[in-house]
Design an enzyme around this catalytic site. Structure first.
Site, PDB file in Angstrom:
ATOM      1  N   HIS A 114       0.646  -1.444  -0.107  1.00  0.00           N
ATOM      2  CA  HIS A 114       0.004  -0.073   0.002  1.00  0.00           C
ATOM      3  C   HIS A 114       0.850   1.220   0.082  1.00  0.00           C
ATOM      4  CE1 HIS A 114      -3.289   2.453   1.833  1.00  0.00           C
ATOM      5  NE2 HIS A 114      -4.195   1.858   1.006  1.00  0.00           N
ATOM      6  N   LYS A 116       3.245   4.491  -1.287  1.00  0.00           N
ATOM      7  CA  LYS A 116       3.248   5.075  -2.354  1.00  0.00           C
ATOM      8  C   LYS A 116       4.844   6.282  -2.262  1.00  0.00           C
ATOM      9  CE  LYS A 116      -1.285   4.910  -1.371  1.00  0.00           C
ATOM     10  NZ  LYS A 116      -2.016   3.859  -0.810  1.00  0.00           N
ATOM     11  N   ASP A 121      17.113   9.535  -8.633  1.00  0.00           N
ATOM     12  CA  ASP A 121      18.233   9.543  -8.269  1.00  0.00           C
ATOM     13  C   ASP A 121      18.467   9.467  -6.815  1.00  0.00           C
ATOM     14  OD1 ASP A 121      18.773   9.749 -10.921  1.00  0.00           O
ATOM     15  OD2 ASP A 121      19.096  11.885 -10.840  1.00  0.00           O
ATOM     16  N   HIS A 296      -9.118  11.862   0.406  1.00  0.00           N
ATOM     17  CA  HIS A 296      -8.280  10.640   0.400  1.00  0.00           C
ATOM     18  C   HIS A 296      -6.890  10.567   1.099  1.00  0.00           C
ATOM     19  CE1 HIS A 296      -6.171   7.299  -1.427  1.00  0.00           C
ATOM     20  NE2 HIS A 296      -7.289   6.553  -1.364  1.00  0.00           N
ATOM     21  N   LYS A 298      -4.249  11.045   4.180  1.00  0.00           N
ATOM     22  CA  LYS A 298      -4.032  10.371   5.492  1.00  0.00           C
ATOM     23  C   LYS A 298      -2.694  11.164   6.104  1.00  0.00           C
ATOM     24  CE  LYS A 298      -4.027   6.949   1.946  1.00  0.00           C
ATOM     25  NZ  LYS A 298      -5.589   6.782   1.870  1.00  0.00           N
ATOM     26  N   ASP A 303       0.146  18.237  17.924  1.00  0.00           N
ATOM     27  CA  ASP A 303       1.030  19.242  18.458  1.00  0.00           C
ATOM     28  C   ASP A 303       2.103  19.715  17.214  1.00  0.00           C
ATOM     29  OD1 ASP A 303      -0.041  19.406  20.828  1.00  0.00           O
ATOM     30  OD2 ASP A 303       1.583  18.418  21.693  1.00  0.00           O
TER      31      ASP A 303
HETATM   32  O1  LIG Z   1      -6.147   2.059  -0.160  1.00  0.00           O
HETATM   33  P1  LIG Z   1      -6.096   3.697  -0.375  1.00  0.00           P
HETATM   34  O2  LIG Z   1      -6.150   4.534   0.822  1.00  0.00           O
HETATM   35  O3  LIG Z   1      -4.592   4.227  -1.013  1.00  0.00           O
HETATM   36  O4  LIG Z   1      -7.143   4.056  -1.216  1.00  0.00           O
HETATM   37  C1  LIG Z   1      -7.308   3.200  -2.708  1.00  0.00           C
HETATM   38  C2  LIG Z   1      -8.696   3.153  -3.088  1.00  0.00           C
HETATM   39  O5  LIG Z   1      -9.533   3.927  -2.201  1.00  0.00           O
HETATM   40  C3  LIG Z   1      -9.293   1.815  -3.510  1.00  0.00           C
HETATM   41  O6  LIG Z   1     -10.403   1.979  -3.660  1.00  0.00           O
END
Ligand SMILES: O=P(O)(O)OC[C@H](O)CO
Length: 385
Positions: A114, A116, A121, A296, A298, A303
């Site tokens: 999951h 990203k 470089d 979407h 996160k 603080d």
């Molecule tokens: O899993 P996440 O938070 O990257 O979200 C991905 C999409 O919502 C999948 O439906």
């Protein structure tokens, strides 16, 4: 099993990039300027204009001799067609899919990458919550349908993001399966340093083998004095996180949750998470539902401490997923996150106890149903362990 932990590093530069129309062009420019290597790890990659632009940039880089590696999650890539896959491979991009889906592997299919991460470089990393789909960025549109952030990182921390990518790349090749215990670093969660310019740390999760990302979150909530602001699109926090939030609110910390409204891709997850509202509201937690689009991102602000990245801090993610967040204690970056979240709160509707009591019957039934199913699955999974 407890894996090793990355230390804090100073001397970094962090830039908060808000929404695809800002971060995607910046990431593509970085790929266009790559001299030696590009490493890209993504969960969601789907056919569309966003992925076409990304694949174009990766192929051009590979064609001029840059070493380009892509590690995509196999489930997250179900909507990535043969055309783009073949273009990558023909251009010389090294392409791997994490944990290919197989019927006979049963529950093991639930383990997903999951993270990203884009590293270019040894000078730049981009981390956050994006995938490569038109919802995050459609080059023909000025705004994005999904609200997301990425962080551009420069400095010594880039090496840690490279390391976590390299380990997973090798593990996925099957040559040297990575156990987190092999990662260089600390044996225990490091104490917080004093806030300082460019201070950051990589926190990660490797399914249930390693979870410093959530241990660090819980510690930050427990030690917060003024505020805990937490944004996630999928609010199914573990009991430890919920308890820490409730206790923080009860001791007078301003606890705010920034969650999705009806603009969501998974309404059942939203309904299941809403069953936690009354207890949180009674403890003094303020709950905001973002109205503009699908929220979407996160991101957590406790603080001055920031945690931002791929992790939704929900019990599903933490059981099965590879996750990676940037933690920062940098005053300017904190200000940028503060401003972003303030804007989002003002674009939200605050949910009160009165709203909760006045919710329509259909909503009550959905909350009951999806909440019950979520609990049932969790109980079944716990029985397996
Ligand atoms: O899993 P996440 O938070 O990257 O979200 C991905 C999409 O919502 C999948 O439906």
């Amino acid at each position: 099993m407890m894996g090793q932990i990355f230390p804090w590093k100073s001397g970094n530069r962090f830039e908060l990039l808000i929404d695809g129309p800002q971060f995607f062009p910046t990431m593509l420019t970085a790929i266009a300027r790559a001299e030696h290597q590009v490493a890209l790890e993504l969960y969601l990659v789907e056919d569309g204009r966003c992925s076409q632009a990304l694949v174009d940039a990766l192929c051009v880089a590979a064609a001029r001799g840059v070493r380009v590696r892509c590690l995509f999650d196999d489930f997250g890539c179900l909507k990535l067609g043969a055309v783009l896959r073949e273009r990558l491979v023909e251009a010389g991009v090294m392409l791997q899919f994490y944990n290919p889906l197989r019927w006979r592997r049963g529950f093991s299919n639930l383990y997903r990458d999951h993270r990203k991460i884009l590293v270019v470089d040894d000078r730049q990393a981009f981390i956050g919550g994006t995938g490569s789909t038109n919802e995050f960025w459609d080059p023909s549109q000025e705004t994005s349908r999904w609200h997301e952030v990425m962080v551009a990182i420069e400095g010594p921390l880039v090496a840690h993001w490279q390391l976590i990518f390299d380990y997973q790349w090798l593990a996925s090749l099957g040559r040297r399966p990575w156990k987190p215990g092999e990662a260089p670093g600390l044996a225990h969660l490091p104490p917080y340093p004093a806030v300082g310019e460019g201070l950051g740390r990589l926190a990660y999760a490797d399914a249930n083998q390693h979870r410093d990302i959530v241990r660090s979150l819980v510690r930050s909530i427990r030690t917060a004095r003024n505020r805990v602001w937490l944004a996630t699109p999928y609010f199914l926090p573990s009991w430890k996180v919920r308890r820490a939030l409730i206790k923080a609110a009860r001791r007078g910390v301003e606890v705010r949750l920034l969650l999705t409204s009806r603009h969501t891709d998974h309404p059942p997850v939203r309904f299941a998470g809403q069953r936690y509202y009354p207890r949180l509201l009674r403890a003094g937690v303020r709950i905001f539902e973002y109205q503009q689009r699908f929220l979407h991102l996160k991101m957590v602000l406790a603080d001055d401490w920031v945690s931002v990245g791929s992790c939704n801090f929900d019990h599903w993610n933490l059981r099965f997923n590879l996750e990676a967040n940037l933690e920062a204690l940098d005053p300017n970056f904190t200000l940028a996150v503060d401003a972003c979240m303030r804007q989002d709160f003002s674009d939200s509707r605050e949910i009160t106890m009165d709203d909760w009591h006045a919710r329509p019957l259909m909503k009550r039934l959905r909350q009951r149903l999806w909440g019950w199913l979520d609990r049932l699955v969790v109980n079944l999974l716990d029985r397996r362990r």
